[in-house]
Design a protein around this motif. Structure first.
Motif, PDB file in Angstrom:
ATOM      1  N   LEU A 191       0.866  -1.174   0.000  1.00 50.68           N
ATOM      2  CA  LEU A 191       0.000   0.000   0.000  1.00 50.68           C
ATOM      3  C   LEU A 191       0.897   1.216   0.000  1.00 50.68           C
ATOM      4  O   LEU A 191       1.751   1.372   0.881  1.00 50.68           O
ATOM      5  CB  LEU A 191      -0.907   0.005   1.233  1.00 50.68           C
ATOM      6  CG  LEU A 191      -1.825   1.222   1.397  1.00 50.68           C
ATOM      7  CD1 LEU A 191      -2.785   1.343   0.228  1.00 50.68           C
ATOM      8  CD2 LEU A 191      -2.594   1.139   2.713  1.00 50.68           C
ATOM      9  N   VAL A 192       0.742   2.080  -0.998  1.00 48.10           N
ATOM     10  CA  VAL A 192       1.575   3.268  -1.107  1.00 48.10           C
ATOM     11  C   VAL A 192       0.684   4.507  -1.079  1.00 48.10           C
ATOM     12  O   VAL A 192      -0.400   4.517  -1.675  1.00 48.10           O
ATOM     13  CB  VAL A 192       2.425   3.239  -2.407  1.00 48.10           C
ATOM     14  CG1 VAL A 192       1.564   3.069  -3.642  1.00 48.10           C
ATOM     15  CG2 VAL A 192       3.285   4.490  -2.524  1.00 48.10           C
ATOM     16  N   ALA A 193       1.130   5.525  -0.350  1.00 45.05           N
ATOM     17  CA  ALA A 193       0.441   6.811  -0.323  1.00 45.05           C
ATOM     18  C   ALA A 193       1.225   7.790  -1.183  1.00 45.05           C
ATOM     19  O   ALA A 193       2.444   7.937  -1.020  1.00 45.05           O
ATOM     20  CB  ALA A 193       0.331   7.329   1.107  1.00 45.05           C
ATOM     21  N   ARG A 203       5.241   3.881   2.170  1.00 41.07           N
ATOM     22  CA  ARG A 203       4.863   2.553   1.673  1.00 41.07           C
ATOM     23  C   ARG A 203       4.744   1.615   2.859  1.00 41.07           C
ATOM     24  O   ARG A 203       5.504   1.715   3.815  1.00 41.07           O
ATOM     25  CB  ARG A 203       5.905   1.996   0.693  1.00 41.07           C
ATOM     26  CG  ARG A 203       6.102   2.810  -0.562  1.00 41.07           C
ATOM     27  CD  ARG A 203       7.243   2.224  -1.399  1.00 41.07           C
ATOM     28  NE  ARG A 203       7.568   3.106  -2.501  1.00 41.07           N
ATOM     29  CZ  ARG A 203       6.982   3.047  -3.691  1.00 41.07           C
ATOM     30  NH1 ARG A 203       6.069   2.121  -3.915  1.00 41.07           N
ATOM     31  NH2 ARG A 203       7.305   3.893  -4.645  1.00 41.07           N
ATOM     32  N   ARG A 204       3.804   0.692   2.751  1.00 42.78           N
ATOM     33  CA  ARG A 204       3.664  -0.337   3.781  1.00 42.78           C
ATOM     34  C   ARG A 204       3.423  -1.677   3.092  1.00 42.78           C
ATOM     35  O   ARG A 204       2.512  -1.806   2.279  1.00 42.78           O
ATOM     36  CB  ARG A 204       2.515   0.004   4.736  1.00 42.78           C
ATOM     37  CG  ARG A 204       2.475  -0.926   5.932  1.00 42.78           C
ATOM     38  CD  ARG A 204       1.452  -0.478   6.960  1.00 42.78           C
ATOM     39  NE  ARG A 204       1.483  -1.358   8.123  1.00 42.78           N
ATOM     40  CZ  ARG A 204       2.230  -1.168   9.183  1.00 42.78           C
ATOM     41  NH1 ARG A 204       3.019  -0.118   9.252  1.00 42.78           N
ATOM     42  NH2 ARG A 204       2.203  -2.018  10.194  1.00 42.78           N
ATOM     43  N   GLY A 205       4.273  -2.645   3.416  1.00 37.68           N
ATOM     44  CA  GLY A 205       4.179  -3.955   2.791  1.00 37.68           C
ATOM     45  C   GLY A 205       3.390  -4.939   3.627  1.00 37.68           C
ATOM     46  O   GLY A 205       3.373  -4.880   4.860  1.00 37.68           O
ATOM     47  N   GLN A 241      -7.246  -3.081   9.198  1.00 41.21           N
ATOM     48  CA  GLN A 241      -6.209  -2.295   9.852  1.00 41.21           C
ATOM     49  C   GLN A 241      -6.493  -0.811   9.673  1.00 41.21           C
ATOM     50  O   GLN A 241      -6.949  -0.386   8.609  1.00 41.21           O
ATOM     51  CB  GLN A 241      -4.829  -2.629   9.286  1.00 41.21           C
ATOM     52  CG  GLN A 241      -4.444  -4.094   9.456  1.00 41.21           C
ATOM     53  CD  GLN A 241      -3.000  -4.369   9.113  1.00 41.21           C
ATOM     54  OE1 GLN A 241      -2.144  -3.487   9.191  1.00 41.21           O
ATOM     55  NE2 GLN A 241      -2.710  -5.617   8.736  1.00 41.21           N
ATOM     56  N   ALA A 242      -6.228  -0.068  10.719  1.00 41.62           N
ATOM     57  CA  ALA A 242      -6.288   1.393  10.659  1.00 41.62           C
ATOM     58  C   ALA A 242      -4.863   1.906  10.616  1.00 41.62           C
ATOM     59  O   ALA A 242      -4.045   1.561  11.471  1.00 41.62           O
ATOM     60  CB  ALA A 242      -7.022   1.955  11.873  1.00 41.62           C
ATOM     61  N   LEU A 243      -4.545   2.697   9.587  1.00 41.25           N
ATOM     62  CA  LEU A 243      -3.199   3.222   9.400  1.00 41.25           C
ATOM     63  C   LEU A 243      -3.221   4.746   9.476  1.00 41.25           C
ATOM     64  O   LEU A 243      -4.161   5.387   8.979  1.00 41.25           O
ATOM     65  CB  LEU A 243      -2.641   2.787   8.044  1.00 41.25           C
ATOM     66  CG  LEU A 243      -2.646   1.280   7.756  1.00 41.25           C
ATOM     67  CD1 LEU A 243      -2.173   1.022   6.329  1.00 41.25           C
ATOM     68  CD2 LEU A 243      -1.780   0.530   8.751  1.00 41.25           C
ATOM     69  N   THR A 247       1.656   8.884   7.867  1.00 37.21           N
ATOM     70  CA  THR A 247       2.907   8.135   8.005  1.00 37.21           C
ATOM     71  C   THR A 247       2.813   6.670   7.601  1.00 37.21           C
ATOM     72  O   THR A 247       3.831   6.027   7.367  1.00 37.21           O
ATOM     73  CB  THR A 247       3.397   8.187   9.457  1.00 37.21           C
ATOM     74  OG1 THR A 247       2.465   7.483  10.305  1.00 37.21           O
ATOM     75  CG2 THR A 247       3.516   9.628   9.938  1.00 37.21           C
ATOM     76  N   GLY A 248       1.608   6.105   7.574  1.00 39.29           N
ATOM     77  CA  GLY A 248       1.439   4.685   7.289  1.00 39.29           C
ATOM     78  C   GLY A 248       1.588   3.807   8.516  1.00 39.29           C
ATOM     79  O   GLY A 248       1.458   2.582   8.425  1.00 39.29           O
ATOM     80  N   ALA A 249       1.866   4.396   9.684  1.00 40.23           N
ATOM     81  CA  ALA A 249       2.018   3.620  10.909  1.00 40.23           C
ATOM     82  C   ALA A 249       0.686   2.985  11.295  1.00 40.23           C
ATOM     83  O   ALA A 249      -0.383   3.585  11.138  1.00 40.23           O
ATOM     84  CB  ALA A 249       2.520   4.506  12.049  1.00 40.23           C
ATOM     85  N   GLN A 250       0.764   1.768  11.817  1.00 34.56           N
ATOM     86  CA  GLN A 250      -0.446   1.058  12.214  1.00 34.56           C
ATOM     87  C   GLN A 250      -1.016   1.645  13.499  1.00 34.56           C
ATOM     88  O   GLN A 250      -0.316   1.806  14.493  1.00 34.56           O
ATOM     89  CB  GLN A 250      -0.139  -0.430  12.401  1.00 34.56           C
ATOM     90  CG  GLN A 250      -1.376  -1.275  12.688  1.00 34.56           C
ATOM     91  CD  GLN A 250      -1.037  -2.740  12.900  1.00 34.56           C
ATOM     92  OE1 GLN A 250      -0.967  -3.211  14.025  1.00 34.56           O
ATOM     93  NE2 GLN A 250      -0.797  -3.451  11.808  1.00 34.56           N
ATOM     94  N   VAL A 251      -2.297   1.985  13.464  1.00 33.83           N
ATOM     95  CA  VAL A 251      -2.992   2.497  14.642  1.00 33.83           C
ATOM     96  C   VAL A 251      -3.616   1.329  15.410  1.00 33.83           C
ATOM     97  O   VAL A 251      -3.520   1.242  16.626  1.00 33.83           O
ATOM     98  CB  VAL A 251      -4.064   3.527  14.238  1.00 33.83           C
ATOM     99  CG1 VAL A 251      -4.820   4.044  15.464  1.00 33.83           C
ATOM    100  CG2 VAL A 251      -3.431   4.683  13.470  1.00 33.83           C
ATOM    101  N   TRP A 252      -4.286   0.439  14.697  1.00 34.36           N
ATOM    102  CA  TRP A 252      -4.802  -0.793  15.289  1.00 34.36           C
ATOM    103  C   TRP A 252      -5.017  -1.835  14.203  1.00 34.36           C
ATOM    104  O   TRP A 252      -5.044  -1.523  13.023  1.00 34.36           O
ATOM    105  CB  TRP A 252      -6.079  -0.565  16.102  1.00 34.36           C
ATOM    106  CG  TRP A 252      -7.248   0.086  15.389  1.00 34.36           C
ATOM    107  CD1 TRP A 252      -7.637   1.384  15.489  1.00 34.36           C
ATOM    108  CD2 TRP A 252      -8.195  -0.545  14.490  1.00 34.36           C
ATOM    109  NE1 TRP A 252      -8.745   1.620  14.711  1.00 34.36           N
ATOM    110  CE2 TRP A 252      -9.116   0.445  14.098  1.00 34.36           C
ATOM    111  CE3 TRP A 252      -8.354  -1.830  14.004  1.00 34.36           C
ATOM    112  CZ2 TRP A 252     -10.172   0.190  13.231  1.00 34.36           C
ATOM    113  CZ3 TRP A 252      -9.413  -2.106  13.126  1.00 34.36           C
ATOM    114  CH2 TRP A 252     -10.306  -1.095  12.758  1.00 34.36           C
ATOM    115  N   ARG A 253      -5.165  -3.077  14.658  1.00 31.37           N
ATOM    116  CA  ARG A 253      -5.387  -4.207  13.748  1.00 31.37           C
ATOM    117  C   ARG A 253      -6.382  -5.160  14.388  1.00 31.37           C
ATOM    118  O   ARG A 253      -6.306  -5.443  15.570  1.00 31.37           O
ATOM    119  CB  ARG A 253      -4.083  -4.947  13.460  1.00 31.37           C
ATOM    120  CG  ARG A 253      -4.219  -6.138  12.528  1.00 31.37           C
ATOM    121  CD  ARG A 253      -2.898  -6.876  12.384  1.00 31.37           C
ATOM    122  NE  ARG A 253      -2.976  -7.953  11.415  1.00 31.37           N
ATOM    123  CZ  ARG A 253      -3.454  -9.170  11.672  1.00 31.37           C
ATOM    124  NH1 ARG A 253      -3.897  -9.459  12.907  1.00 31.37           N
ATOM    125  NH2 ARG A 253      -3.491 -10.093  10.721  1.00 31.37           N
TER     126      ARG A 253
END
Length: 372
Positions: A191-193, A203-205, A241-243, A247-253
């Motif tokens: 997933l790329v922003a 980017r998040r793989g 997942q909430a990102l 930044t693409g950092a994971q907020v929750w899963r």
């Protein structure tokens, strides 16, 4: 390598039809927990859920036709599209509609005439999971064709494009960023922003996913992603997942054991709804991912639910429509619709009118009673 581009035209035939909305007399529905305001027979199997425009009109996609009805169920025009699967439309401020397909982006003028179109020459490699387009930064349209994402200025031409991976899975956008999910052989799913100039912000793989659904939060702070792997097991589960959108950092899963999922539905009250395994309705707190409730229901169609502002969640079934309280998670009522409800319902601009299309191609506009 930049691909040769050209504006293309599509053979579209405009067919004006006689308005054919039919209302039931009130006594026929006196015992129902809802009122049918009107119904309309589309004349073909619906290929997309009904879509409510910013002006309150209802767009119905049946067979190869795009049909536009006013809020009272009167047919304004019907537009036959030749070639390619349609995706969800985009709306322009002057009343025009832009429709993505497998091959191009087509404009339908406010009164149903053929307008501008954008496409690429044959030879675009890779594939798109579903025809898709989104409106985002710079007031541009972001369109998936093949494995490429094109940024297009409406009624003009391409601004830029990027080609990543082998398969484009999903695209969505908010005012600041464009989100593109793609997969590549032996490289999994990414997933790329992107910003409005096509530059990657983050980017998040992930592992190899067969399906990705994206839902940007209205405030632009979070992007929700439903990730479904090709094969699920105890270590490789589907998840929502909430990102962090910046930044693409994971907020929750939140993981799920099921393999089949509807599109997620983000309600105005901050609840994320989805159907899993064609049996369970899940309600998640969009801020934390915590489960508010889960409700087993019989024989669901697998289509996404919809929530009105009265606190009723409408869940499509193969033969029935279910109404669930968003506050308590209990079933309020259910009723049979011939042909079932194979596509997600849509909620009108008033937040109360619900539009659903049955497997028989009949569009209903209904309003439920007060929640007790």
């Amino acid at each position: 390598m930049r691909l040769p581009l050209r504006l293309t035209s599509v053979i579209l035939s405009l067919v004006f039809l006689i308005p054919a909305a039919t209302s039931y007399p009130a006594p026929a529905w006196a015992a129902k927990p809802y009122e049918v305001l009107w119904q309309y027979t589309a004349g073909g199997k619906a290929v997309l859920p009904p879509v409510v425009s910013p002006w309150g009109d209802v767009f119905l996609f049946a067979g190869s036709a795009v049909q536009r009805l006013d809020p009272n169920g009167r047919l304004l025009w019907s537009f036959n599209v030749s070639g390619g699967r349609p995706g969800r439309p985009l709306f322009f401020s002057d009343g025009s509609v832009f429709l993505p397909t497998d091959k191009a982006l087509y404009e339908i003028k406010p009164y149903g005439r053929q307008g501008w179109s954008f496409g690429v020459l044959a030879g675009e490699q890779g594939k798109t999971g579903v025809p898709a387009a989104a409106r985002g930064p710079g007031d541009l349209f972001y369109v998936l064709m093949g494995r490429s994402l094109y940024a297009v200025a409406p009624r003009r031409n391409m601004v830029w494009y990027v080609a990543e991976g082998d398969t484009a899975l999903a695209v969505d956008a908010d005012h600041h960023r464009v989100y593109l999910a793609h997969s590549a052989k032996d490289a999994g799913t990414t997933l790329v922003a992107l910003d409005g100039a096509g530059q990657a912000i983050w980017r998040r793989g992930f592992g190899e996913m067969s399906r990705v659904s994206l839902v940007p939060a209205p405030d632009g702070k979070v992007i929700y992603a439903l990730l479904v792997p090709g094969r699920t097991d105890a270590r490789n589960r589907a998840s929502v997942q909430a990102l962090d959108a910046a930044t693409g950092a994971q907020v929750w899963r939140r993981g799920f054991p099921q393999q089949e999922f509807s599109e997620p539905c983000l309600a105005a009250d901050g609840t994320l709804y989805l159907v899993a395994g064609r049996r369970y309705l899940y309600a998640l707190d969009a801020a934390t991912g915590e489960e508010k409730f889960s409700l087993p229901l019989l024989d669901l169609s697998g289509a996404a639910p919809a929530a009105d502002r009265r606190g009723i969640v409408y869940v499509p079934g193969r033969e029935r429509l279910y109404a669930v309280s968003s506050r308590t998670g209990r079933l309020l009522w259910e009723d049979r619709f011939e042909g079932g409800v194979p596509a997600p319902p849509a909620v009108g601009r008033d937040g109360l009118t619900v539009y659903l299309v049955t497997g028989k191609g009949v569009l209903y506009a209904l309003q439920a009673g007060e929640v007790l």
